[in-house]
Design a protein around this motif. Structure first.
Motif, PDB file in Angstrom:
ATOM      1  N   TYR A  89      -3.018  -6.307  -7.682  1.00  0.00           N
ATOM      2  CA  TYR A  89      -4.387  -5.849  -7.418  1.00  0.00           C
ATOM      3  C   TYR A  89      -4.418  -4.354  -7.110  1.00  0.00           C
ATOM      4  O   TYR A  89      -5.298  -3.629  -7.580  1.00  0.00           O
ATOM      5  CB  TYR A  89      -4.967  -6.653  -6.252  1.00  0.00           C
ATOM      6  CG  TYR A  89      -6.328  -6.192  -5.805  1.00  0.00           C
ATOM      7  CD1 TYR A  89      -7.461  -6.472  -6.556  1.00  0.00           C
ATOM      8  CD2 TYR A  89      -6.481  -5.462  -4.618  1.00  0.00           C
ATOM      9  CE1 TYR A  89      -8.718  -6.034  -6.135  1.00  0.00           C
ATOM     10  CE2 TYR A  89      -7.721  -5.031  -4.205  1.00  0.00           C
ATOM     11  CZ  TYR A  89      -8.845  -5.326  -4.969  1.00  0.00           C
ATOM     12  OH  TYR A  89     -10.085  -4.885  -4.560  1.00  0.00           O
ATOM     13  N   LEU A  90      -3.442  -3.877  -6.340  1.00  0.00           N
ATOM     14  CA  LEU A  90      -3.454  -2.479  -5.908  1.00  0.00           C
ATOM     15  C   LEU A  90      -3.073  -1.502  -7.013  1.00  0.00           C
ATOM     16  O   LEU A  90      -3.612  -0.393  -7.072  1.00  0.00           O
ATOM     17  CB  LEU A  90      -2.500  -2.294  -4.723  1.00  0.00           C
ATOM     18  CG  LEU A  90      -2.845  -3.018  -3.420  1.00  0.00           C
ATOM     19  CD1 LEU A  90      -1.813  -2.679  -2.351  1.00  0.00           C
ATOM     20  CD2 LEU A  90      -4.246  -2.666  -2.931  1.00  0.00           C
ATOM     21  N   ILE A  91      -2.145  -1.888  -7.880  1.00  0.00           N
ATOM     22  CA  ILE A  91      -1.583  -0.906  -8.809  1.00  0.00           C
ATOM     23  C   ILE A  91      -2.207  -0.936 -10.197  1.00  0.00           C
ATOM     24  O   ILE A  91      -2.072   0.015 -10.971  1.00  0.00           O
ATOM     25  CB  ILE A  91      -0.049  -1.098  -8.921  1.00  0.00           C
ATOM     26  CG1 ILE A  91       0.602   0.188  -9.413  1.00  0.00           C
ATOM     27  CG2 ILE A  91       0.293  -2.285  -9.814  1.00  0.00           C
ATOM     28  CD1 ILE A  91       2.119   0.186  -9.312  1.00  0.00           C
ATOM     29  N   VAL A 140       0.840  -1.203   0.000  1.00  0.00           N
ATOM     30  CA  VAL A 140       0.000   0.000   0.000  1.00  0.00           C
ATOM     31  C   VAL A 140       0.869   1.244   0.000  1.00  0.00           C
ATOM     32  O   VAL A 140       0.619   2.204  -0.755  1.00  0.00           O
ATOM     33  CB  VAL A 140      -0.943  -0.001   1.218  1.00  0.00           C
ATOM     34  CG1 VAL A 140      -1.641   1.355   1.370  1.00  0.00           C
ATOM     35  CG2 VAL A 140      -1.982  -1.102   1.080  1.00  0.00           C
ATOM     36  N   TRP A 141       1.902   1.252   0.824  1.00  0.00           N
ATOM     37  CA  TRP A 141       2.758   2.434   0.926  1.00  0.00           C
ATOM     38  C   TRP A 141       3.588   2.650  -0.337  1.00  0.00           C
ATOM     39  O   TRP A 141       4.098   3.744  -0.559  1.00  0.00           O
ATOM     40  CB  TRP A 141       3.671   2.299   2.139  1.00  0.00           C
ATOM     41  CG  TRP A 141       2.919   2.303   3.439  1.00  0.00           C
ATOM     42  CD1 TRP A 141       1.631   2.729   3.646  1.00  0.00           C
ATOM     43  CD2 TRP A 141       3.395   1.862   4.705  1.00  0.00           C
ATOM     44  NE1 TRP A 141       1.282   2.575   4.967  1.00  0.00           N
ATOM     45  CE2 TRP A 141       2.338   2.043   5.641  1.00  0.00           C
ATOM     46  CE3 TRP A 141       4.601   1.315   5.153  1.00  0.00           C
ATOM     47  CZ2 TRP A 141       2.461   1.706   6.992  1.00  0.00           C
ATOM     48  CZ3 TRP A 141       4.726   0.982   6.495  1.00  0.00           C
ATOM     49  CH2 TRP A 141       3.670   1.178   7.406  1.00  0.00           C
ATOM     50  N   ILE A 142       3.721   1.621  -1.150  1.00  0.00           N
ATOM     51  CA  ILE A 142       4.421   1.762  -2.431  1.00  0.00           C
ATOM     52  C   ILE A 142       3.443   2.141  -3.551  1.00  0.00           C
ATOM     53  O   ILE A 142       3.684   3.082  -4.307  1.00  0.00           O
ATOM     54  CB  ILE A 142       5.150   0.450  -2.800  1.00  0.00           C
ATOM     55  CG1 ILE A 142       6.250   0.138  -1.795  1.00  0.00           C
ATOM     56  CG2 ILE A 142       5.727   0.527  -4.210  1.00  0.00           C
ATOM     57  CD1 ILE A 142       6.726  -1.297  -1.840  1.00  0.00           C
ATOM     58  N   ARG A 188      12.292  -4.449   1.315  1.00  0.00           N
ATOM     59  CA  ARG A 188      13.031  -3.351   1.931  1.00  0.00           C
ATOM     60  C   ARG A 188      12.193  -2.640   2.993  1.00  0.00           C
ATOM     61  O   ARG A 188      12.709  -2.226   4.047  1.00  0.00           O
ATOM     62  CB  ARG A 188      13.491  -2.362   0.854  1.00  0.00           C
ATOM     63  CG  ARG A 188      14.637  -2.897  -0.006  1.00  0.00           C
ATOM     64  CD  ARG A 188      14.980  -1.948  -1.145  1.00  0.00           C
ATOM     65  NE  ARG A 188      16.236  -2.312  -1.800  1.00  0.00           N
ATOM     66  CZ  ARG A 188      16.389  -3.293  -2.678  1.00  0.00           C
ATOM     67  NH1 ARG A 188      15.329  -4.024  -3.016  1.00  0.00           N
ATOM     68  NH2 ARG A 188      17.558  -3.548  -3.221  1.00  0.00           N
ATOM     69  N   ILE A 189      10.905  -2.475   2.723  1.00  0.00           N
ATOM     70  CA  ILE A 189      10.050  -1.831   3.720  1.00  0.00           C
ATOM     71  C   ILE A 189       9.845  -2.745   4.915  1.00  0.00           C
ATOM     72  O   ILE A 189       9.821  -2.286   6.064  1.00  0.00           O
ATOM     73  CB  ILE A 189       8.711  -1.426   3.086  1.00  0.00           C
ATOM     74  CG1 ILE A 189       8.935  -0.336   2.032  1.00  0.00           C
ATOM     75  CG2 ILE A 189       7.733  -0.935   4.149  1.00  0.00           C
ATOM     76  CD1 ILE A 189       7.685   0.194   1.403  1.00  0.00           C
ATOM     77  N   LEU A 205       8.280  -6.487  -9.482  1.00  0.00           N
ATOM     78  CA  LEU A 205       9.292  -5.599  -8.910  1.00  0.00           C
ATOM     79  C   LEU A 205       8.911  -5.163  -7.494  1.00  0.00           C
ATOM     80  O   LEU A 205       9.758  -5.109  -6.596  1.00  0.00           O
ATOM     81  CB  LEU A 205       9.487  -4.375  -9.803  1.00  0.00           C
ATOM     82  CG  LEU A 205      10.228  -4.607 -11.117  1.00  0.00           C
ATOM     83  CD1 LEU A 205      10.194  -3.346 -11.975  1.00  0.00           C
ATOM     84  CD2 LEU A 205      11.671  -5.039 -10.855  1.00  0.00           C
ATOM     85  N   VAL A 206       7.634  -4.838  -7.296  1.00  0.00           N
ATOM     86  CA  VAL A 206       7.188  -4.431  -5.970  1.00  0.00           C
ATOM     87  C   VAL A 206       7.359  -5.569  -4.975  1.00  0.00           C
ATOM     88  O   VAL A 206       7.863  -5.380  -3.861  1.00  0.00           O
ATOM     89  CB  VAL A 206       5.708  -3.966  -6.019  1.00  0.00           C
ATOM     90  CG1 VAL A 206       5.182  -3.734  -4.602  1.00  0.00           C
ATOM     91  CG2 VAL A 206       5.569  -2.691  -6.839  1.00  0.00           C
TER      92      VAL A 206
END
Length: 360
Positions: free
Chosen positions: A297-299, A98-100, A343-344, A335-336
């Motif tokens: 789904y998010l992007i 979500v934060w990405i 990393r997050i 990639l995400v």
């Protein structure tokens, strides 16, 4: 082998295919059939593609498939967990993507003139903090509040030391949801079809989570007649919910949508899921594919729709544009999932969860 090390390749494949179903539905149907939607506006306007077929217009049922998978996976992963570990695992699973993805969508909305700075910031903050009511940067985030509501129930059971009651709680949730949908048509409850508080209390979608929990029980505990009977009953409730969603879609697009395709897609998907649980699909690649599902789904919705509109206006054939955009979104989700999210999560371990790790 410890239960935590078991992988479910079939479930990961199904999860990814469900996300692709939703993506194809948005690109092949929703962006032109519902001009008021944010993804349709992001395209800048595309021609109708009525010849693509009713099955594409039924891809939204991938969300209901997600809910069943969540019921199974969360029950499985929570059984040997603690309240703190469960909370950490859910936060590290939900938040990074979500934060990405949300900032990318917010920037795009600004770039194409569908938002202004103040509005974009408000939407971004609400999305990043998982506020259960919109507006969000993208309408696809409506499902996260429902998922979190189910997680909260599981967390409470863990916190009370009552996870052994998961079956009873799932049956209660499934019964309430199924009863609601059984009364929906006879009592004319159409006004409650998209009521948010009924969604967040799992009245609308509880039957799907309950099916997932029962599949977990039948796979890892025992296949009993009562469990099978409740599973079939809740599948019936799910079919009624899907039928109500068909009615809602019909109203929004001002056209009669067929009931059979989404119901058949859903039932076949759950049957395949149950069958796959008996197979040895332990290749690690399936797990990576499953992890791509959430960022995809998010992007895909607003970002992909803007790309689709640009390509169609440039003169590329619609189906080719759909394929190129879909492949691009899948690559972005990879990639995400493989580069950005880890990393997050590592950052969360070094900040939010640092003291627990030191104590351990």
């Amino acid at each position: 082998m410890a239960q935590q090390k078991i992988t479910f390749g079939g479930v990961d494949i199904l999860r990814f295919l469900a996300a692709v179903l939703v993506m194809v539905y948005h690109y092949g149907f929703w962006v032109w059939a519902y001009p008021d939607g944010i993804s349709a506006q992001a395209t800048g306007g595309v021609p109708a593609q009525a010849d693509i077929g009713a099955w594409v217009g039924s891809g939204w049922v991938g969300v209901e498939i997600f809910f069943v998978i969540s019921g199974f996976v969360i029950a499985f992963s929570a059984e040997k967990s603690t309240p703190l570990r469960f909370f950490e695992a859910r936060l590290k699973r939900l938040a990074p993507a979500v934060w990405i993805c949300a900032p990318v969508t917010a920037v795009l909305l600004l770039a194409i003139g569908l938002s202004w700075p103040t509005d974009a910031v408000v939407r971004l903050v609400r999305t990043g903090l998982f506020v259960p009511y919109g507006p969000w940067v993208d309408s696809v985030y409506w499902t996260l509040g429902i998922e979190i509501a189910f997680y909260a129930i599981v967390w409470i059971l863990l916190r009370l030391g009552r996870f052994h009651m998961m079956e009873t709680v799932a049956i209660v949730i499934g019964m309430v949801s199924t009863l609601f949908w059984c009364l929906y048509y006879p009592l004319g409850w159409a006004d409650f079809a998209e009521t948010r508080w009924l969604q967040l209390t799992l009245v609308h979608h509880g039957c799907f989570f309950a099916v997932g929990v029962l599949l977990w029980l039948m796979r890892f505990k025992a296949l009993t007649v009562p469990r099978l009977a409740f599973c079939l009953l809740f599948l019936g409730g799910g079919v009624l919910q899907i039928a109500s969603s068909v009615d809602v879609h019909s109203i929004k697009v001002n056209a009669v949508m067929p009931y059979a395709p989404p119901i058949l897609i859903f039932l076949v998907a759950i049957a395949l899921m149950a069958w796959s649980l008996r197979l040895d699909l332990s290749w690690s690649g399936w797990r990576r594919i499953g992890l791509m599902t959430y960022p995809l789904y998010l992007i895909h919705d607003v970002v992909g729709a803007a790309m689709l509109g640009a390509m169609v206006r440039a003169g590329l054939p619609y189906l080719l544009s759909m394929a190129v955009v879909g492949a691009t979104m899948i690559a972005a989700s990879w990639l995400v999932a493989t580069e950005a999210e880890p990393r997050i999560r590592l950052l969360l371990d070094h900040t939010v969860f640092r003291y627990r790790l030191k104590a351990a």
